[in-house]
Design an enzyme around this catalytic site. Structure first.
Site, short mmCIF file in Angstrom:
data_model
loop_
_atom_site.label_atom_id
_atom_site.label_comp_id
_atom_site.label_asym_id
_atom_site.label_seq_id
_atom_site.Cartn_x
_atom_site.Cartn_y
_atom_site.Cartn_z
N ASN A 169 -4.44 7.66 4.78
CA ASN A 169 -4.53 6.43 6.26
C ASN A 169 -2.88 6.89 6.68
O ASN A 169 -1.99 5.99 5.37
CB ASN A 169 -4.21 5.00 6.34
N GLU A 170 -2.30 7.14 8.12
CA GLU A 170 -0.91 6.89 8.06
C GLU A 170 -0.01 7.47 7.04
O GLU A 170 0.67 6.10 6.74
CB GLU A 170 -0.72 5.89 8.63
N LYS B 171 -3.80 -10.78 9.08
CA LYS B 171 -4.44 -12.39 9.23
C LYS B 171 -4.37 -12.99 10.20
O LYS B 171 -5.74 -13.52 11.45
CB LYS B 171 -4.76 -13.71 8.13
N GLU C 146 -6.84 3.84 16.29
CA GLU C 146 -6.68 1.97 15.75
C GLU C 146 -6.00 1.96 17.29
O GLU C 146 -4.80 2.43 17.97
CB GLU C 146 -5.84 2.15 14.96
N ARG D 97 0.36 -1.56 -0.14
CA ARG D 97 0.65 0.44 -0.31
C ARG D 97 1.33 1.35 -0.09
O ARG D 97 2.04 1.44 -0.15
CB ARG D 97 -0.92 -0.26 1.68
N HIS E 89 -3.54 -10.69 12.71
CA HIS E 89 -3.35 -9.48 13.74
C HIS E 89 -4.93 -9.68 14.26
O HIS E 89 -5.84 -9.49 13.69
CB HIS E 89 -3.35 -8.04 12.71
N CYS F 109 13.01 10.48 -6.32
CA CYS F 109 12.65 10.00 -7.53
C CYS F 109 12.43 11.90 -7.98
O CYS F 109 12.95 12.61 -7.39
CB CYS F 109 11.53 9.66 -7.71
C1 GAL Z 1 -2.02 0.51 10.96
C2 GAL Z 1 -2.83 0.67 9.61
C3 GAL Z 1 -3.91 0.07 9.74
C4 GAL Z 1 -2.76 -1.84 10.34
C5 GAL Z 1 -2.69 -1.46 11.67
C6 GAL Z 1 -2.07 -2.97 11.81
O1 GAL Z 1 -0.62 1.29 11.05
O2 GAL Z 1 -2.92 2.32 9.89
O3 GAL Z 1 -4.03 -0.02 8.54
O4 GAL Z 1 -2.52 -2.02 8.96
O5 GAL Z 1 -1.35 -0.89 11.49
O6 GAL Z 1 -1.59 -3.12 13.52
#
Ligand code: GAL
Length: 684
Positions: free
Chosen positions: A154-155, A360, A311, A116, A362, A165
């Site tokens: 995201n992050e 998977k 998160e 990603r 996590h 580059c």
């Molecule tokens: C973060 C991310 C999430 C997921 C998570 C897992 O860095 O924003 O999408 O990957 O970690 O810990």
């Protein structure tokens, strides 16, 4: 309490939920998801964070149908949406059509599709597509009643924080032009006469790709600043689109706690609400200490305004070499620690544990075993518990101590190859100094080097390699006004173009601290050097300084071994109505605790007599009530001295003189607001 942002989160409860990836599941699972979310008290979910290819399978051809259906189901169930703009994952068709937007590493290799964040932050084609996708999302869902927050990208910088580059080089040149005006300005700033680096054309300036030897330090520092700004521009671009179409919906992007690569002071200025992703390692018995400093930053980024833990992990992560699960109760105490530190949310990555793909293994709120999974059982219990803590929503943490967080000094002390020692850097110092304050029982806010300091009695400056006159003036004014400042080693060394201040360190801090540094004196790793302070000796790993205090400065600690033996190590000066301390050595925890106990004492602040790393207490206050969280981060029970007659929101009981905190125990004590927040100690 009254919301203190122009665009508050329209959610009348502490937020509870997580990332939701319904496009990884068949639709019949969605109904079960919603049933279990409701049972667990979930009221907010974040989606569709990584779904651009599922929403726009071909250029210009959108399939909103599945997202329409999910959002309708969530809305019907009363679950609110943190709607992602879905711009963290460029679709493969975009990358194949524009391979020049793939990021490049310092060796000149393009990074391939298949993970990603495969984008160069400076790429015009990427920016154009990001704006297009954000606009499409806002036009489609901007008036959806369930959308309470925009989750931008995201992050930022998680995987791609720097790009070397040719497009980044062009952007870097534009950035440098803005900063220095002309080539003479740049040549002067970069000190190009060293190792013959004079530039005669802007086109000759490249990103700092790998070179035969150490690279010009000012160039490296500017590349750090530029790279943070390049991502900030990308963020701002989305903010602008969303503010235009949905001016009433708050915007955020999820931060990564204390993250080196991005200057979050600047990012926070661009958004409405600070949100954070926090993953303290369950394998590390003191990871809660680091988390406390991260949260001290999150609440400080918007001047004390509550932030959202967006998160966290219910149990194990999957991106460490070894991913240790959280023992029963650990998820709860970790979550409530964030609330104690000012979060109005407890959110997780992710709702339902993935069946396939990179994550998977996590953990999730709902584990592979579904309803029966331990994480789901704990999730349900925590959802209930948060309802009992509702009174703390909107309240603010009260800290008397602040610690200066400065990205320039972080980059300067860690990006550069030619330093007295690679052991010392801002982050390492900040962690150590914060840990000592934690042991003394004082919660710590982050603060910019220019303040504002008025809410604090003590300001810690663990390291400020780059100092300008405005910063020095702000710290000096704080001390003059009765504040107490402690400054750590290798501070005040250079200006913002990395030129050593006249006369050497501590440069503009010299008058405040009353010392001059003759030479930095790092020592070999194996040298077991020591410092004596107030009758005891402490280890002094890897760093010392030959300092010369002036006549107004008291020597409080001395080097006790090695070449510096007998020379001053720790000094204190009465500065105005306050004091200024200089700690030129590193000092093991116990040594810092001894010094800071005196700093706190001088400031009239309490300190715990006995250091116990597991125990933490933080107070959030409303206009009339103090909510004091008492947290036991360890497995051994603790007995804590508490205000008598307080209402424990967790149990509903009224306290006696002491309180038992079992393994991972938490209490939240409500008392009438006092002039100073209650200071809890371990019972003797
Ligand atoms: C973060 C991310 C999430 C997921 C998570 C897992 O860095 O924003 O999408 O990957 O970690 O810990």
């Amino acid at each position: 309490m009254a919301p203190d942002t122009a665009r508050p989160l329209r959610l009348e409860a502490l937020a509870y939920g997580g990332d939701y990836n319904p496009d990884q599941w068949s639709e019949d699972v969605w109904d079960e998801d919603i049933r279990l979310m409701l049972e667990a008290g979930v009221n907010l979910v974040s989606l569709p964070i990584f779904s651009w290819p599922q929403l726009e399978p071909e250029p210009g051809v959108f399939d909103w149908s599945w997202l329409d259906r999910v959002l309708a189901k969530l809305w019907d169930a009363g679950i609110r949406i943190d709607l992602a703009t879905a711009t963290a994952t460029p679709p493969s068709w975009l990358l194949r059509a524009h391979p020049e937007m793939m990021p490049m590493d310092a060796d000149g290799h393009r990074l391939e599709f298949g993970s990603r964040q495969t984008y160069c932050p400076s790429s015009p084609v990427w920016r154009e597509n990001v704006a297009r996708m954000t606009r499409a999302m806002a036009e489609r869902y901007g008036d959806h009643p369930g959308v309470v927050l925009w989750h931008i990208s995201n992050e930022y910088g998680d995987h791609t924080s720097r790009c070397w580059c040719p497009e980044s080089a062009r952007h870097f040149r534009r950035w440098l032009r803005d900063r220095y005006g002309d080539l003479d300005g740049l040549n002067e700033a970069w000190g190009v006469n060293v190792w013959g680096q004079r530039y005669t054309s802007w086109d000759h300036i490249e990103t700092p790709r790998r070179a035969p030897g150490p690279i010009n330090p000012t160039k490296l520092l500017d590349f750090e600043r530029f790279s943070s700004d390049a991502l900030l521009e990308l963020f701002q671009l989305e903010v602008d689109v969303l503010r235009e179409i949905t001016p009433e919906i708050p915007v955020t992007t999820n931060f990564m706690s204390m993250f080196r690569d991005l200057d979050y002071w600047r990012f926070a200025d661009a958004e409405d609400i600070v949100t954070d992703d926090a993953y303290p390692d369950p394998a590390d018995p003191i990871s809660h200490v680091g988390a406390a400093l991260n949260y001290g930053l999150m609440r400080a980024l918007k001047g004390g305004q509550p932030w959202l833990l967006l998160e966290s992990s219910a149990s194990a992560t999957s991106w460490r070499d070894v991913n240790v699960p959280k023992a029963p109760g650990k998820m709860r105490v970790d979550s409530l620690q964030a609330v104690a530190h000012g979060s109005d949310a407890v959110m997780f990555f992710q709702w339902r544990q993935a069946k396939y793909g990179q994550e998977k293994f996590h953990s999730s709120m709902l584990g592979h075993r579904g309803e029966a999974s331990r994480t789901y059982q704990e999730t349900k219990a925590l959802g209930q518990e948060l309802k009992r803590l509702e009174a703390v929503r909107g309240t603010r943490v009260r800290s008397r101590v602040a610690l200066v967080v400065d990205w320039d000094s972080w980059w300067g002390s860690s990006a550069i190859e030619s330093l007295p020692s690679q052991r010392l850097n801002w982050a390492r110092q900040a962690r150590a100094w914060h840990r000592a304050m934690h042991l003394l029982g004082q919660p710590v806010d982050a603060v910019r080097a220019t303040g504002p300091f008025d809410a604090y009695d003590v300001v810690l400056v663990p390291n400020l390699y780059i100092v300008d006159t405005a910063q020095a003036a702000a710290l000096t004014a704080f001390a003059d006004g009765g504040g107490h400042v402690a400054v750590g080693p290798f501070s005040g060394v250079v200006d913002d173009t990395e030129k050593v201040h006249d006369g050497g360190a501590p440069g503009p801090l010299r008058a405040l601290l009353g010392v001059e540094v003759d030479e930095q004196w790092p020592h070999a790793d194996e040298a077991a050097e020591r410092v004596s302070y107030a009758g005891a000796e402490y280890e002094n790993p890897f760093w010392g300084e030959w300092i010369e205090p002036d006549a107004s400065t008291e020597v409080r600690g001395r080097y006790a071994s090695g070449e510096l033996e007998g020379r001053p190590a720790v000094t204190r000066r009465s500065a105005g109505a306050g004091s200024a301390w200089y700690v030129s050595a590193i000092l093991e925890d116990a040594g810092l605790v001894a010094v800071f106990r005196d700093v706190l004492g001088g400031a009239g602040l309490p300190a715990r007599a006995e250091a116990n790393v597991d125990f933490e207490s933080v107070t959030r206050s409303s206009a009339d009530t103090d909510y004091t969280f008492a947290l036991n981060h360890g497995r051994e029970p603790l007995t804590v001295t508490v205000p008598e007659g307080a209402l424990d929101l967790v149990t509903g009981a009224t306290t006696g003189a002491t309180l038992e905190l079992g393994r991972y125990g938490v209490a939240v004590l409500a008392t009438p607001r006092a002039a100073a927040p209650p200071f809890l100690t371990l019972a003797p």
